[in-house]
Design an enzyme around this catalytic site. Structure first.
Site, PDB file in Angstrom:
ATOM      1  N   LYS A 153       0.841  -1.194   0.000  1.00  0.00           N
ATOM      2  CA  LYS A 153       0.000   0.000   0.000  1.00  0.00           C
ATOM      3  C   LYS A 153       0.877   1.245   0.000  1.00  0.00           C
ATOM      4  O   LYS A 153       1.904   1.294   0.689  1.00  0.00           O
ATOM      5  CB  LYS A 153      -0.899  -0.035   1.234  1.00  0.00           C
ATOM      6  CG  LYS A 153      -1.963   1.053   1.286  1.00  0.00           C
ATOM      7  CD  LYS A 153      -2.880   0.814   2.479  1.00  0.00           C
ATOM      8  CE  LYS A 153      -3.980   1.862   2.586  1.00  0.00           C
ATOM      9  NZ  LYS A 153      -4.885   1.606   3.717  1.00  0.00           N
ATOM     10  N   SER A 176      -9.430   2.414   2.239  1.00  0.00           N
ATOM     11  CA  SER A 176      -8.337   3.053   1.529  1.00  0.00           C
ATOM     12  C   SER A 176      -7.338   2.085   0.904  1.00  0.00           C
ATOM     13  O   SER A 176      -6.472   2.492   0.154  1.00  0.00           O
ATOM     14  CB  SER A 176      -7.601   3.995   2.484  1.00  0.00           C
ATOM     15  OG  SER A 176      -7.001   3.280   3.549  1.00  0.00           O
ATOM     16  N   SER A 207     -10.662   0.273   6.148  1.00  0.00           N
ATOM     17  CA  SER A 207      -9.846   0.358   4.942  1.00  0.00           C
ATOM     18  C   SER A 207      -9.318  -0.965   4.417  1.00  0.00           C
ATOM     19  O   SER A 207      -8.845  -1.031   3.280  1.00  0.00           O
ATOM     20  CB  SER A 207      -8.660   1.310   5.176  1.00  0.00           C
ATOM     21  OG  SER A 207      -9.118   2.634   5.320  1.00  0.00           O
TER      22      SER A 207
END
Length: 475
Positions: free
Chosen positions: A87, A162, A186
């Site tokens: 990420k 996210s 997320s």
């Protein structure tokens, strides 16, 4: 000899465990596995925009080292030669880490986040970085640096966030595993939207280092993959105590079998997680899951837990975190911050000591009620999201089931309420709406029972097989 394109397609949709076995038994090389995934990224990513930084040369060196090690009869670790994507919030040494912000557009860290380092130490091959909203703010993956990431099952809709880029990359066969993080959902939200698995572990199960707030318990690092077993494999690597992190949960043996431990479990089924508005398409898609759980031998009862005060407490504590983490950027680069980040910081700047005290009191009350609730039930099962994937051009849904949403993360409360309680929770693929949008089932366990949550999710996964439905975009 089989057609190379068919072989590559077969490789990118194999599970992580299958790939590791093939590599360590020398049926396929790490370089072949890497090339198949690099080709998949090159072919599919232009349509979805999930992998925003690529490091093919670095990845090839790592894959070659894995092959050289195998030629000597030594595997590098549990993740030997396995491609992984990180990420874009996680620091990666020598690899651009933008955090989805123009302020850090060209930032290149000199260290690895602990989770990243553990994956590499276990033999994984770093391919690159996955897209995320600015500083992970919100469950719609878009930012000014890279734009929006699209849902591979319907590119007109959002992938969630996210950890949205990670979920899309997994669904499309660009990597077999990916790391992610979760504060308000997320890991779980994009997993639900993209038909993959996302686990938010118990507090301290995966140590967070470095951190601007070592004792902050709303944020967590976790694992994502296409299957529950591959999430468990990743947890074997990343879920170990580390003294540099202030919060450490006792080690759990994630190598234990997942195919056990759910028969006879008493489950509380919650349609709304204490009165939240939920789109009827979600409710309708998940309704048969109650019968499925009963068929698995579980005792299922309709029961809504009491989350009074949870939303207020979460909002205060999250805003306080944003104030501490981003106040300097707000003072020095306010014009470069997005609307949601700015709003969150300003909420934090308006807080008083009394606000913080009330938030902690409310949180304790929520935890006490959930502790009592989960002594009565082994698991709480609920939707992961309150809406299906929505228009990718919309920052956030303005209404849910006819109820107006007044701020950017109000529609995420079905996840953030669980965050506040500090309980392990997983999103496991369950079904698809009539429009063809993936819908996940959220399984919530007792504090510390991450393994139990994985076992329950594995039983659902085996019964449905939903995870096998790949998006046409990736085929």
């Amino acid at each position: 000899m089989p057609d190379r394109d068919l072989v590559a397609e077969d490789l990118v949709f194999k599970t992580a465990r299958e790939l590791v076995h093939l590599m360590v038994t020398r049926q396929v090389s790490a370089r072949e596995v890497l090339d198949a995934h690099l080709d998949q990224i090159a072919r599919v990513d232009p349509a979805v925009n999930a992998v925003v930084t690529r490091a093919p040369d670095r990845a090839r060196r790592m894959a070659e080292a894995a092959d050289a090690s195998i030629s000597r009869g030594v595997a590098l670790g549990l993740l030997h030669g396995l491609p992984v994507l990180h990420k874009d919030l996680a620091a990666t040494e020598g690899m651009r880490t933008t955090q989805g912000s123009p302020i850090f557009r060209d930032a290149v860290p000199t260290y690895n986040t602990l989770v990243v380092q553990r994956l590499i130490d276990a033999g994984a091959v770093s391919l690159g970085k996955t897209n995320t909203p600015e500083f992970g703010t919100g469950s719609q993956t878009y930012n000014e640096v890279f734009g929006a990431t699209r849902n591979p099952y319907d590119t007109a809709t959002t992938c969630g966030g996210s950890s949205g880029g990670a979920a899309v990359a997994l669904a499309c066969g660009m990597a077999p595993i990916a790391d992610g993080s979760d504060m308000a959902g997320s890991l779980r939200n994009p997993a639900s939207f993209c038909n993959v698995v996302g686990l938010r572990p118990s507090i301290g199960r995966v140590p967070v280092w470095p951190s601007p707030q070592h004792h902050f318990t709303l944020g967590a690092h976790g694992a994502m993959a296409r299957t529950v077993g591959d999430v468990a494999l990743q947890m074997r690597v990343i879920a170990r105590p580390d003294g540099r992190a202030a919060l450490n949960a006792p080690a759990v043996d994630f190598s234990l079998p997942l195919e056990c431990g759910v028969d006879g479990a008493r489950i509380a089924w919650s349609d709304t997680l204490d009165g939240l508005p939920v789109d009827e398409r979600i409710t309708r898609t998940l309704a048969p899951a109650k019968l499925l759980l009963a068929d698995l031998g579980c005792r299922v009862e309709d029961r809504e837990p009491d989350f009074s005060g949870a939303d207020e407490s979460f909002s205060i504590l999250r805003a306080a975190y944003y104030r501490q983490a981003f106040k300097q950027l707000y003072e020095e680069r306010r014009g470069d911050l997005g609307e949601s980040t700015t709003w969150e910081i300003e909420q934090g700047l308006a807080l008083t000591v009394d606000d913080l005290g009330r938030a902690e009191l409310l949180r304790s009350e929520v935890y006490d009620r959930l502790y009592a609730f989960l002594t009565e039930y082994r698991f709480l099962v609920a939707p992961v999201t309150q809406v299906p994937p929505f228009d990718v051009t919309e920052p956030w849904p303005r209404t849910v089931a006819g109820v107006k949403q007044t701020y950017y993360r109000e529609w995420m409360r079905i996840c953030s309420r669980i965050t506040l309680a500090g309980l392990p929770a997983i999103s496991v693929p369950y079904g698809f709406t009539a429009e063809g949008h993936p819908t996940g089932l959220q399984i919530i366990g007792r504090q510390g029972d991450d393994l139990g949550v994985l076992r329950m999710a594995a039983a659902v996964e085996a019964a449905t097989g939903t995870w096998r439905r790949a998006p046409e975009t990736a085929l």
